[in-house]
Design a protein around this motif. Structure first.
Motif, short mmCIF file in Angstrom:
data_model
loop_
_atom_site.label_atom_id
_atom_site.label_comp_id
_atom_site.label_asym_id
_atom_site.label_seq_id
_atom_site.Cartn_x
_atom_site.Cartn_y
_atom_site.Cartn_z
N ILE A 36 0.83 -1.21 0.00
CA ILE A 36 0.00 0.00 0.00
C ILE A 36 0.87 1.26 0.00
O ILE A 36 0.66 2.18 -0.80
N ILE A 37 1.85 1.28 0.88
CA ILE A 37 2.75 2.43 0.97
C ILE A 37 3.49 2.63 -0.35
O ILE A 37 3.60 3.76 -0.86
N ARG A 40 -5.01 -2.20 -7.50
CA ARG A 40 -6.05 -1.42 -8.17
C ARG A 40 -6.90 -0.67 -7.15
O ARG A 40 -7.29 0.49 -7.39
N LEU A 41 -7.17 -1.27 -6.02
CA LEU A 41 -7.94 -0.61 -4.97
C LEU A 41 -7.23 0.66 -4.51
O LEU A 41 -7.88 1.70 -4.31
N GLY A 92 -1.99 3.22 -13.76
CA GLY A 92 -2.23 1.88 -14.25
C GLY A 92 -1.66 0.82 -13.33
O GLY A 92 -0.85 1.11 -12.44
N VAL A 93 -2.10 -0.41 -13.54
CA VAL A 93 -1.57 -1.57 -12.82
C VAL A 93 -1.08 -2.58 -13.85
O VAL A 93 -1.84 -2.99 -14.73
N ALA A 128 -9.10 -8.63 -12.44
CA ALA A 128 -8.70 -8.17 -11.11
C ALA A 128 -8.32 -6.69 -11.09
O ALA A 128 -8.21 -6.09 -10.02
N GLY A 129 -8.08 -6.12 -12.29
CA GLY A 129 -7.78 -4.70 -12.34
C GLY A 129 -6.54 -4.30 -13.11
O GLY A 129 -6.22 -3.12 -13.21
N ALA A 130 -5.84 -5.27 -13.70
CA ALA A 130 -4.65 -4.94 -14.48
C ALA A 130 -5.04 -4.36 -15.84
O ALA A 130 -5.99 -4.85 -16.46
#
Length: 219
Positions: free
Chosen positions: A139-140, A173-174, A181-182, A200-202
C-alpha cells in the motif's frame, strides 16, 4: 477478451540474461508478426531492438535498476538516460526495496521522481516485487509511486519472490483507483492467467510467454 484486445495490453519481454543477439532478432520478428505494441529487452540490446522495430511502430522498453532495485538513484537515472538515447520509449524501474523496508520513504519517492523526470513524459512503470512485501508495504509503495508521478505500479520482475497474484492486483487497483495503471507481471503465462489479471484490475500484462497466451483456442 478477443485476441486483439489482449495483444494491445501485453508487454512482450525477453530479459533472460543469456539471450544472444540472434535470440533478440527472433524475438523482434515475433513481435512484428503478432503485432505487439511494446517489447522489453535488457539495456544492452535496446538500440538493436529499436532499429528492428521502429519501422513497425513497436516501442522498445527498458528495465531500470533490474533486477534487485538496490542501485543508487544516480545509476538508475543514468541508465534511463542512456536507454532513451538508444531508443527506449518506456521504462520499468525497480523500487528500492531495502529503503522501503527500512522506512526510508523519502528515499524511495525521490528515486522514482528522478527517473520520472528523466523520462519526460515517457511511460514509467514502477516494480514493487509484491512477493517480497507485506500488505502494508504494498500500500505504501503504491501511494509513493502515485505521489512521485509514475504512470503504473507493476507487481513483479518474475525473478524475485514470486510473481503476480490476483489478490495483489486487486489490492494495487484498490489503492491506485483510476489514478495510475496496474501492470501484472511474473508468472502470467496463459490466456486464463491474463484474463484473470485483467478482471482483477490490471490494464497492462508483462509476459515472456505472450505468444502461447494469444494462440490459445479460447477466442
Amino acid at each position: 477478451m478477443n485476441k486483439q484486445d489482449l495483444i494491445s495490453l501485453i508487454d512482450y519481454t525477453l530479459l533472460n540474461p543469456v539471450a544472444t543477439r540472434k535470440c533478440i532478432k527472433i524475438f523482434c520478428e515475433e513481435a512484428i508478426e503478432y503485432g505487439f505494441k511494446t517489447v522489453f529487452v535488457n539495456p544492452y540490446y535496446v538500440s538493436y531492438a529499436h532499429r528492428l522495430l521502429s519501422p513497425h511502430h513497436i516501442k522498445v522498453g527498458i528495465p531500470i535498476g533490474f533486477s534487485l532495485g538496490g542501485a543508487v538513484t544516480h545509476v538508475k537515472v543514468e541508465e534511463a538516460k542512456q536507454g532513451i538515447k538508444n531508443g527506449a520509449e518506456e521504462m520499468d524501474m525497480l523500487i528500492n526495496i531495502g529503503a522501503l523496508k527500512s522506512g526510508e520513504f523519502d528515499v524511495v519517492k525521490n528515486d522514482i521522481e528522478e527517473v520520472v523526470k528523466v523520462a519526460n513524459g515517457l511511460t514509467t512503470k514502477v516494480i514493487i516485487e509484491t512477493g517480497l512485501l507485506t500488505e502494508k508495504e504494498k500500500i505504501i509503495a503504491t501511494e509513493l509511486i502515485m505521489e512521485a508521478g509514475a504512470d503504473f505500479v507493476k507487481t513483479s520482475t518474475g525473478f524475485n519472490g514470486g510473481g503476480a497474484t490476483i489478490e495483489d492486483v486487486q489490492l494495487l487497483r484498490l489503492i491506485a483507483k483510476d489514478k495510475i495503471g496496474v501492470k501484472a507481471a511474473g508468472g502470467v503465462k496463459t490466456y486464463q492467467d491474463a484474463v484473470q489479471m485483467v478482471k482483477a484490475g490490471a490494464n497492462r500484462i508483462g509476459s515472456s510467454s505472450a505468444i502461447i497466451m494469444i494462440n490459445h483456442d479460447a477466442y
